[in-house]
Write a protein that holds these residues in place. Structure first.
Motif, mmCIF file in Angstrom:
data_model
loop_
_atom_site.group_PDB
_atom_site.id
_atom_site.type_symbol
_atom_site.label_atom_id
_atom_site.label_comp_id
_atom_site.label_asym_id
_atom_site.label_seq_id
_atom_site.Cartn_x
_atom_site.Cartn_y
_atom_site.Cartn_z
ATOM 1 N N SER A 176 0.882 -1.078 -0.135
ATOM 2 C CA SER A 176 -0.060 0.060 -0.062
ATOM 3 C C SER A 176 0.884 1.109 -0.067
ATOM 4 N N ASN A 177 0.193 2.445 -0.229
ATOM 5 C CA ASN A 177 0.841 3.646 -0.288
ATOM 6 C C ASN A 177 1.606 3.822 1.512
ATOM 7 N N GLY A 178 0.562 3.763 2.157
ATOM 8 C CA GLY A 178 0.978 3.991 3.486
ATOM 9 C C GLY A 178 2.242 3.091 3.998
ATOM 10 N N ALA A 179 2.149 1.770 3.585
ATOM 11 C CA ALA A 179 3.332 0.949 3.669
ATOM 12 C C ALA A 179 4.770 1.289 3.036
ATOM 13 N N ALA A 182 5.759 4.438 5.237
ATOM 14 C CA ALA A 182 6.421 4.027 6.543
ATOM 15 C C ALA A 182 7.510 3.476 6.319
ATOM 16 N N THR A 183 8.027 2.882 5.309
ATOM 17 C CA THR A 183 9.335 2.180 5.134
ATOM 18 C C THR A 183 10.298 3.445 4.923
ATOM 19 N N ILE A 184 9.901 4.319 3.898
ATOM 20 C CA ILE A 184 11.006 5.335 3.577
ATOM 21 C C ILE A 184 11.262 6.300 4.949
ATOM 22 N N ALA A 185 10.134 6.266 5.676
ATOM 23 C CA ALA A 185 10.253 7.378 6.730
ATOM 24 C C ALA A 185 11.115 6.607 7.911
ATOM 25 N N SER A 186 11.367 5.385 7.770
ATOM 26 C CA SER A 186 12.200 4.613 8.711
ATOM 27 C C SER A 186 13.309 4.299 8.148
ATOM 28 N N ASN A 187 13.710 4.529 6.973
ATOM 29 C CA ASN A 187 15.142 3.961 6.264
ATOM 30 C C ASN A 187 15.891 5.079 5.625
ATOM 31 N N GLU A 188 16.962 5.640 6.239
ATOM 32 C CA GLU A 188 17.610 6.928 5.602
ATOM 33 C C GLU A 188 18.102 6.741 4.170
ATOM 34 N N ASN A 189 18.444 5.380 3.770
ATOM 35 C CA ASN A 189 18.883 5.037 2.430
ATOM 36 C C ASN A 189 17.999 4.740 1.426
ATOM 37 N N SER A 190 16.667 5.041 1.976
ATOM 38 C CA SER A 190 15.510 4.424 0.961
ATOM 39 C C SER A 190 15.031 5.423 -0.032
ATOM 40 N N ILE A 191 14.461 5.124 -1.105
ATOM 41 C CA ILE A 191 13.607 5.798 -2.175
ATOM 42 C C ILE A 191 12.666 5.165 -2.800
ATOM 43 N N GLY A 192 11.376 5.811 -2.837
ATOM 44 C CA GLY A 192 10.178 5.119 -3.332
ATOM 45 C C GLY A 192 9.279 6.117 -4.022
ATOM 46 N N TYR A 193 7.928 5.754 -4.291
ATOM 47 C CA TYR A 193 7.102 6.601 -4.595
ATOM 48 C C TYR A 193 5.580 6.345 -4.228
ATOM 49 N N LEU A 194 4.751 7.222 -4.295
ATOM 50 C CA LEU A 194 3.536 6.908 -3.682
ATOM 51 C C LEU A 194 2.599 8.206 -4.377
ATOM 52 N N GLY A 195 1.165 8.088 -4.010
ATOM 53 C CA GLY A 195 0.195 9.039 -4.789
ATOM 54 C C GLY A 195 0.497 10.469 -3.767
ATOM 55 N N ILE A 196 0.160 11.674 -4.222
ATOM 56 C CA ILE A 196 0.623 12.833 -3.510
ATOM 57 C C ILE A 196 -0.270 12.954 -2.448
#
Length: 266
Positions: A176-179, A182-196
């Protein structure tokens, strides 16, 4: 008199139960991007129509399209257009545009990166670019976060950004967008995409070719990862389905769209 009073009470109680059992139901399923719009619209719709129960569930665009086509949901939610194979398999599906949306590329708030080109994003999500220092960022090994198969957000991102390049198999898939957030918010090395509509201060939006997703850039089509959001019915919407979709398209419904961070079609 007491007995008569008791009998009247029982009759009234039975009447209430019967009325309760006569409540109409409307089931909505699909895109987690569209879900907040549908859920909030459902709350307001039920206030106006106390004899109606509206249930809203996620599951992804592909799931919503399949459920409405097979008759297990009254309305499907989709954050992408129907695929050719879906149109061929279910030629009687009818789509209704309810909002505009942009897909934001996001990183952890601590990441100083602020802008990427489409080619750089494609390189990152394909796995060709593995470290943020390769695109002007800090020396951090990149963790790619994507949506699962069947997601309309993923389908649109792959269509508009990846083209025919495959996403890296090392990417973390989220339901989900929420998941994803949450993953990006908890991982400093991450990148992802979601609905605005899901963007908040827990994540940082990266501009694409110098353009940030906004009401103006998405409405004008200037932002390169823009899309429409849909509600879908099997055949023309009728009865309760039509009444609900008409509500979402009304001034009040479109205010809900705006409040959820998306862009109304009016």
């Amino acid at each position: 008199p007491c007995l008569l009073s008791l009998m009247i009470s029982v009759i009234l109680l039975c009447g209430c139960v019967d009325e309760g059992q006569k409540k109409e139901t409307l089931s909505i399923a699909g895109s987690t991007t569209v879900q907040p719009i549908a859920s909030n619209a459902a709350e307001e719709f039920m206030k106006k129509n106390p004899d109606v129960i509206v249930s809203v569930q996620g599951g992804g665009s592909g799931t919503g399209i399949k459920m409405v086509a097979e008759g297990t949901a009254d309305i499907g939610m989709s954050s992408r257009e129907l695929k050719e194979k879906e149109i061929n398999a279910y030629p009687d599906l009818k789509t209704y545009t309810i909002a505009h949306d942009g897909i934001a590329v996001i990183v952890h708030p601590s990441n100083p990166l602020s802008d990427l080109t489409k080619e750089e994003i494609k390189g990152i999500f394909s796995g060709k670019i593995k470290n943020f220092k390769e695109v002007g960022g800090e020396d951090r090994e990149i963790v790619v976060v994507i949506r699962e198969e069947g997601s309309g957000t993923r389908a649109t991102f792959e269509k508009l950004i990846m083209k025919k390049i495959k996403t890296t198999e090392r990417a973390l898939q989220k339901p989900s967008n929420g998941a994803v957030k949450a993953t990006i918010a908890s991982n400093e090395n991450s990148i992802g995409y979601l609905g605005i509509g899901y963007v908040d201060d827990k994540v940082k939006v990266v501009s694409i070719d110098g353009i940030k997703p906004s009401k103006e850039s998405i409405s004008s089509g200037e932002y390169p990862v823009s899309r429409k959001l849909y509600m879908i019915t099997k055949g023309e919407a009728t009865g309760l389905s039509k009444k609900f979709i008409d509500f979402v398209l009304s001034d009040e419904g479109q205010r809900i769209v705006d409040e959820e961070g998306f862009i109304g079609i009016r």
